[in-house]
Write a protein that holds these residues in place. Structure first.
Motif, PDB file in Angstrom:
ATOM      1  N   GLY A  43      48.660   4.388  33.365  1.00 59.02           N
ATOM      2  CA  GLY A  43      49.161   4.907  34.627  1.00 59.02           C
ATOM      3  C   GLY A  43      48.675   6.313  34.929  1.00 59.02           C
ATOM      4  N   GLY A  44      48.999   6.749  36.135  1.00 60.13           N
ATOM      5  CA  GLY A  44      48.637   8.096  36.561  1.00 60.13           C
ATOM      6  C   GLY A  44      48.245   8.139  38.016  1.00 60.13           C
ATOM      7  N   PHE A  45      47.437   9.108  38.339  1.00 59.07           N
ATOM      8  CA  PHE A  45      47.029   9.335  39.724  1.00 59.07           C
ATOM      9  C   PHE A  45      45.510   9.523  39.736  1.00 59.07           C
ATOM     10  CE2 PHE A  45      51.357  10.388  39.120  1.00 59.07           C
ATOM     11  CZ  PHE A  45      52.002   9.971  40.265  1.00 59.07           C
TER      12      PHE A  45
ATOM     13  N   GLY B 255      43.454  11.557  42.142  1.00 58.61           N
ATOM     14  CA  GLY B 255      44.476  12.069  43.055  1.00 58.61           C
ATOM     15  C   GLY B 255      45.064  11.025  43.988  1.00 58.61           C
ATOM     16  N   ASP B 256      44.816   9.742  43.703  1.00 59.78           N
ATOM     17  CA  ASP B 256      45.286   8.663  44.589  1.00 59.78           C
ATOM     18  C   ASP B 256      44.686   8.790  45.992  1.00 59.78           C
ATOM     19  OD1 ASP B 256      46.750   7.282  42.712  1.00 59.78           O
ATOM     20  OD2 ASP B 256      48.717   7.832  43.495  1.00 59.78           O
ATOM     21  N   TYR B 257      43.573   9.525  46.120  1.00 62.95           N
ATOM     22  CA  TYR B 257      42.968   9.644  47.451  1.00 62.95           C
ATOM     23  C   TYR B 257      42.395   8.315  47.905  1.00 62.95           C
ATOM     24  CZ  TYR B 257      43.798  14.584  47.379  1.00 62.95           C
ATOM     25  OH  TYR B 257      44.432  15.795  47.339  1.00 62.95           O
TER      26      TYR B 257
ATOM     27  N   ILE C 144      48.736  -0.842  33.700  1.00 62.04           N
ATOM     28  CA  ILE C 144      50.118  -0.407  33.895  1.00 62.04           C
ATOM     29  C   ILE C 144      50.140   0.600  35.049  1.00 62.04           C
ATOM     30  CG2 ILE C 144      52.100   0.740  32.832  1.00 62.04           C
ATOM     31  CD1 ILE C 144      50.851  -0.102  30.059  1.00 62.04           C
ATOM     32  N   CYS C 145      50.932   0.297  36.078  1.00 59.50           N
ATOM     33  CA  CYS C 145      51.146   1.212  37.200  1.00 59.50           C
ATOM     34  C   CYS C 145      49.811   1.562  37.864  1.00 59.50           C
ATOM     35  CB  CYS C 145      51.920   2.429  36.714  1.00 59.50           C
ATOM     36  SG  CYS C 145      52.875   3.194  38.035  1.00 59.50           S
ATOM     37  N   ASN C 146      49.293   2.769  37.738  1.00 62.17           N
ATOM     38  CA  ASN C 146      47.990   3.056  38.345  1.00 62.17           C
ATOM     39  C   ASN C 146      46.917   2.126  37.771  1.00 62.17           C
ATOM     40  OD1 ASN C 146      45.500   5.606  38.459  1.00 62.17           O
ATOM     41  ND2 ASN C 146      46.381   4.622  40.249  1.00 62.17           N
TER      42      ASN C 146
ATOM     43  N   PHE D 177      47.376  -1.016  37.116  1.00 65.11           N
ATOM     44  CA  PHE D 177      47.525  -2.233  37.928  1.00 65.11           C
ATOM     45  C   PHE D 177      46.781  -2.029  39.246  1.00 65.11           C
ATOM     46  CE2 PHE D 177      51.171  -5.065  39.919  1.00 65.11           C
ATOM     47  CZ  PHE D 177      50.254  -6.041  40.232  1.00 65.11           C
ATOM     48  N   GLN D 178      46.984  -0.859  39.851  1.00 64.00           N
ATOM     49  CA  GLN D 178      46.322  -0.582  41.133  1.00 64.00           C
ATOM     50  C   GLN D 178      44.797  -0.620  40.969  1.00 64.00           C
ATOM     51  OE1 GLN D 178      48.340   3.162  41.499  1.00 64.00           O
ATOM     52  NE2 GLN D 178      50.064   2.296  42.669  1.00 64.00           N
ATOM     53  N   ILE D 179      44.302  -0.057  39.865  1.00 65.01           N
ATOM     54  CA  ILE D 179      42.846  -0.049  39.612  1.00 65.01           C
ATOM     55  C   ILE D 179      42.336  -1.484  39.431  1.00 65.01           C
ATOM     56  CG2 ILE D 179      41.042   0.657  37.968  1.00 65.01           C
ATOM     57  CD1 ILE D 179      42.775   3.215  37.429  1.00 65.01           C
TER      58      ILE D 179
ATOM     59  N   ILE E 200      60.359   2.655  35.898  1.00 61.12           N
ATOM     60  CA  ILE E 200      59.321   2.629  36.940  1.00 61.12           C
ATOM     61  C   ILE E 200      59.126   4.060  37.440  1.00 61.12           C
ATOM     62  CG2 ILE E 200      59.632   0.258  37.720  1.00 61.12           C
ATOM     63  CD1 ILE E 200      61.262   1.384  40.105  1.00 61.12           C
ATOM     64  N   ALA E 201      57.921   4.359  37.926  1.00 62.55           N
ATOM     65  CA  ALA E 201      57.614   5.694  38.456  1.00 62.55           C
ATOM     66  C   ALA E 201      56.393   5.559  39.352  1.00 62.55           C
ATOM     67  CB  ALA E 201      57.328   6.667  37.313  1.00 62.55           C
ATOM     68  N   HIS E 202      56.637   5.246  40.619  1.00 62.09           N
ATOM     69  CA  HIS E 202      55.493   5.036  41.510  1.00 62.09           C
ATOM     70  C   HIS E 202      55.869   5.245  42.979  1.00 62.09           C
ATOM     71  CE1 HIS E 202      57.250   0.846  40.999  1.00 62.09           C
ATOM     72  NE2 HIS E 202      57.356   1.038  42.289  1.00 62.09           N
ATOM     73  N   GLY E 203      54.823   5.557  43.747  1.00 60.24           N
ATOM     74  CA  GLY E 203      54.974   5.652  45.195  1.00 60.24           C
ATOM     75  C   GLY E 203      54.341   4.465  45.896  1.00 60.24           C
ATOM     76  N   ASP E 204      53.389   3.826  45.192  1.00 62.80           N
ATOM     77  CA  ASP E 204      52.649   2.702  45.784  1.00 62.80           C
ATOM     78  C   ASP E 204      52.832   1.466  44.906  1.00 62.80           C
ATOM     79  OD1 ASP E 204      51.674   4.638  47.530  1.00 62.80           O
ATOM     80  OD2 ASP E 204      49.799   4.899  46.417  1.00 62.80           O
ATOM     81  N   GLY E 205      54.032   0.937  44.897  1.00 67.23           N
ATOM     82  CA  GLY E 205      54.324  -0.182  43.999  1.00 67.23           C
ATOM     83  C   GLY E 205      54.659  -1.463  44.712  1.00 67.23           C
TER      84      GLY E 205
HETATM   85  N1  LIG Z   1      52.936   6.311  37.214  1.00 69.03           N
HETATM   86  C1  LIG Z   1      51.894   5.943  37.878  1.00 69.03           C
HETATM   87  O1  LIG Z   1      50.949   5.353  37.360  1.00 69.03           O
HETATM   88  C2  LIG Z   1      51.821   6.307  39.336  1.00 69.03           C
HETATM   89  C3  LIG Z   1      51.065   5.274  40.078  1.00 69.03           C
HETATM   90  C4  LIG Z   1      50.577   5.630  41.454  1.00 69.03           C
HETATM   91  N2  LIG Z   1      49.627   6.625  41.443  1.00 69.03           N
HETATM   92  C5  LIG Z   1      51.709   5.705  42.424  1.00 69.03           C
HETATM   93  O2  LIG Z   1      52.362   6.712  42.606  1.00 69.03           O
HETATM   94  O3  LIG Z   1      51.958   4.682  42.995  1.00 69.03           O
END
Ligand SMILES: NC(=O)CC[C@H](N)C(=O)O
Length: 228
Positions: free
Chosen positions: A49-51, A54-56, A85-87, A89-91, A140-145
């Motif tokens: 996970g992470g950003f 920068g999630d740009y 996991i989290c970011n 998953f997004q990747i 959980i810790a996300h803005g884009d979930g």
């Molecule tokens: N913890 C994370 O991986 C954050 C995921 C992502 N960047 C979000 O805020 O949605």
């Protein structure tokens, strides 16, 4: 067995994953830079996970072009387990390794809390040590979930049993309360909740233990597919 844990600029959960694998499960773990171009000799990959960047643009949309991604796609094709996991998953959705996408939470806020999930399918390399129907707690810790896919894809996910975790009390507007899905082959999982932050009671939950133990079991039970 050896886990690769990918690190992109802006990743921030790679050390949590590293600690879970090496200190809790006593398996080999190696941080692998986004600039690397090979995943030879690893048995499983964690995209943490992470950003990233920068999630740009969109979460994961820039990481998808990092030098490590072709090796990740090849690794996934070989049948070995990959968990995002989290970011991560997004990747994986941006890289075309998982169906669907992650949109902004419908509450339009970053949501950070413990979350109950239902294990929807235990017939996967990532969930075999849970009971189907079990209710577990992971942070959980996300803005884009907010998981989204079209109706046809959702039908396929349901028919193929690709939905591994669903939220109780949906925190982000995800379609069907989806918290984690696999690819059609079942060897790539993406999930928004953080199992690596729930591997010891002192962390508030150890419900993530069975997930890592399932992966380790899977790799140790199966002949490792040769990787080219
Ligand atoms: N913890 C994370 O991986 C954050 C995921 C992502 N960047 C979000 O805020 O949605």
């Amino acid at each position: 067995m050896r886990f690769a844990i990918l690190a992109f600029p802006g990743s921030n959960c790679e050390l949590d994953a590293y600690y879970a694998v090496s200190d809790v499960f006593h398996e080999e773990a190696e941080l692998v830079s986004y600039e690397a171009d090979s995943l030879i000799d690893f048995d499983a990959v964690i995209v943490p996970g992470g950003f990233s960047y920068g999630d740009y643009l969109r979460s994961g949309a820039i990481a998808r072009f990092a030098p490590i991604v072709p090796a990740l796609q090849q690794f996934a094709k070989s049948g070995k387990p990959v968990i995002g996991i989290c970011n991560g998953f997004q990747i994986l959705t941006e890289a075309g390794l998982l169906p669907g996408t992650l949109q902004k939470n419908t509450v339009a806020k970053f949501v950070c809390r413990d979350q109950q999930l239902v294990v929807a399918n235990n017939q996967t390399p990532f969930s075999s040590l849970y009971e189907t129907g079990a209710v577990i707690t992971l942070p959980i810790a996300h803005g884009d979930g907010n998981y989204y896919c079209d109706a046809e894809t959702l039908k396929t996910l349901e028919e193929n049993d690709q939905i591994v975790f669903r939220y109780q009390n949906n925190p982000n507007g995800s379609l069907g309360g989806i918290a984690g899905v696999t690819n059609s082959e079942g060897n790539v999982l993406g999930m928004m909740p953080h199992p690596e932050r729930a591997v010891e009671k002192i962390l508030g939950s150890d419900d993530g233990v069975q997930l890592f133990a399932s992966i380790i079991n899977f790799v140790k039970k199966h002949e490792v597919v040769s990787y080219e």
